[in-house]
Design an enzyme around this catalytic site. Structure first.
Site, mmCIF file in Angstrom:
data_model
loop_
_atom_site.group_PDB
_atom_site.id
_atom_site.type_symbol
_atom_site.label_atom_id
_atom_site.label_comp_id
_atom_site.label_asym_id
_atom_site.label_seq_id
_atom_site.Cartn_x
_atom_site.Cartn_y
_atom_site.Cartn_z
ATOM 1 N N LYS A 76 1.158 -1.029 0.347
ATOM 2 C CA LYS A 76 -0.032 0.173 -0.090
ATOM 3 C C LYS A 76 0.382 1.590 -0.337
ATOM 4 O O LYS A 76 2.257 1.466 0.860
ATOM 5 C CB LYS A 76 -1.112 -0.107 0.399
HETATM 6 N N1 GLU Z 1 -6.742 0.288 -3.122
HETATM 7 C C1 GLU Z 1 -7.701 -1.346 -3.876
HETATM 8 C C2 GLU Z 1 -7.891 -2.289 -2.187
HETATM 9 O O1 GLU Z 1 -7.340 -2.472 -1.008
HETATM 10 C C3 GLU Z 1 -7.720 -1.697 -5.071
HETATM 11 C C4 GLU Z 1 -6.159 -2.456 -4.502
HETATM 12 C C5 GLU Z 1 -5.261 -3.205 -5.928
HETATM 13 O O2 GLU Z 1 -6.371 -3.197 -7.688
HETATM 14 O O3 GLU Z 1 -4.055 -3.533 -6.204
HETATM 15 O O4 GLU Z 1 -7.944 -3.557 -2.531
#
Ligand code: GLU
Length: 421
Positions: A110
């Protein structure tokens, strides 16, 4: 608790406490347990940005990779004033379990920048994004770590990251991010994917509980990417969406809101939800306590707490957001007999279609919208059924079942690979 003081925030504590509960229940190898509590790599960067008035403002950004034992790490980038290292590390850990649970060949990551994106002009936002991308450049890449949108970021932000990365290496690398515009290798159906996934697993839960979609009422907290698409697709599938909200508050109509009209006013004209004549005003807190079949928190973390959990009146809690329920609240919700579709299962549609996008980019071969929808439904339905079966046979909650299945796959990968050196 982890040994890293910098990570010690409420959201990180929540992620670690959930992990500890699952690790305990599954008798996870203690050596692995210590490692998986902490991120593999964390990068903190300073992002100087020339503002439109000539001043230089310095923002703080992060990229955390929690685990990469099963493949490149994957996870969104969040622009929000409250972003900090602990929150990003917690979200990265949840991505690891989410990807493993869905059987995607990814680890979890993240990123984020502590900024209020609405307060920046578009050129400022572009400069911030490009400098952030340049600072995390050593960590990202299609085989290393693949960012995507999250709270406060969108396809345009992904396009700037893709361009910045491509300028550095000297050729176009579409697979460095997902959630891009279609013109540069984005996937059909990616924007609505998280919402479509939430609806898909909610349908599975309704079927399991023998409830009819036509008698189903739904309340959605949060009207960003996840909340707005969830409300729309729920409405299209025949449910009655009785309440929606955003940061400023929400609206309620017991007969069901006219979601297409509401979306046209909200997205088309930028009208605040609370000004609309389609229902009566309610607060976010009131929304969470509505008598409804399905409650969908689709905003930020830690919304359902020990203060309001006992007042929930839903039959199903489908967690569109990451970490919306605190540990204490989770116990209360469980004791009330509410059927929980935990975040790492309920909101995995986003990263599933991200995976489809990354595969399409690698193959230079793009799929039809119906292929995306069918494959998304297929993966989500089987993840739901596997989790339900695990919960039933092991007599545990859906949350523990999801966490334990995800953690077990990661543990297997670590044990097979062994410890380096
Ligand atoms: N931000 C989204 C999540 O928390 C998608 C992450 C992604 O597609 O890599 O799952």
């Amino acid at each position: 608790m982890s040994s890293l003081r910098e990570l010690d925030t409420p959201t990180f504590r929540l992620a670690v406490a959930q992990f500890d509960q699952a690790a305990e229940a599954m008798h996870l190898d203690p050596n692995l347990r210590e490692r998986l509590k902490l991120p593999q790599r964390s990068l903190v960067v300073s992002i100087p940005v020339r503002m439109d008035d000539g001043r230089v403002e310095v923002f703080t950004g992060y990229r955390v990779q929690h685990d990469s034992s099963r493949g490149p790490s994957k996870g969104g980038i969040r622009y929000h004033p409250d972003v900090n290292l602990g929150e990003v590390a917690a979200l990265a850990m949840w991505m690891t379990w989410k990807c493993a649970l869905a059987d995607l060949p990814y680890g979890g990551a993240k990123g984020g920048v502590a900024v209020t994106p609405r307060q920046l002009s578009r050129p400022e936002l572009q400069r911030l994004t490009r400098r952030y991308a340049a600072e995390i450049f050593p960590l990202i890449g299609p085989d290393q770590d693949v960012p995507a949108p999250d709270v406060g970021t969108d396809a345009q932000v992904m396009a700037w990251i893709m361009d910045t990365y491509s300028q550095q290496v000297g050729y176009s690398v579409p697979g460095v991010v997902t959630g891009k515009p279609l013109s540069i290798g984005g996937s059909l159906g990616r924007e609505e994917a998280t919402g479509r996934g939430v609806v898909c697993v909610t349908h599975e839960a309704l079927r399991h509980l023998k409830l009819d979609i036509r008698d189903t009422t739904v309340a959605v907290q949060g009207f960003g990417n996840v909340g707005s698409h969830t409300a729309r697709i729920m409405h299209e599938s025949g449910a009655r969406v009785v309440a929606v909200s955003d940061v400023a508050g929400g609206i309620y109509n017991s007969h069901g809101l006219d979601i297409p009209a509401l979306l046209a006013q909200y997205k088309g004209k930028g009208q605040p939800l609370t000004d609309m004549k389609l229902g009566e005003r309610i607060s976010n807190e009131e929304l969470l306590q509505l008598d409804c079949t399905v409650l969908i928190p689709a905003a930020l973390s830690e919304q359902i707490t020990e203060r309001n959990a006992a007042k929930l009146r839903c039959r199903i809690l489908a967690e569109g957001a990451n970490g919306p329920t605190t540990l204490e609240a989770d116990r209360i919700v469980h004791d009330k007999g509410i059927f929980v579709i935990p975040d790492i299962l309920a909101n995995s549609g986003g990263v599933i279609v991200s995976y489809f996008e990354w595969v399409q980019d690698a193959q230079r071969f793009f799929w039809k919208a119906t292929d995306i929808q069918d494959r998304l439904r297929d993966l989500m339905t089987s993840a739901f059924q596997r989790t339900l079966e695990f919960a039933t046979t092991k007599r545990t909650s859906m949350r523990m079942a999801a966490l334990m299945s995800g953690i077990d796959k990661v543990a297997q990968a670590h044990l097979h690979r062994g410890l380096y050196p």
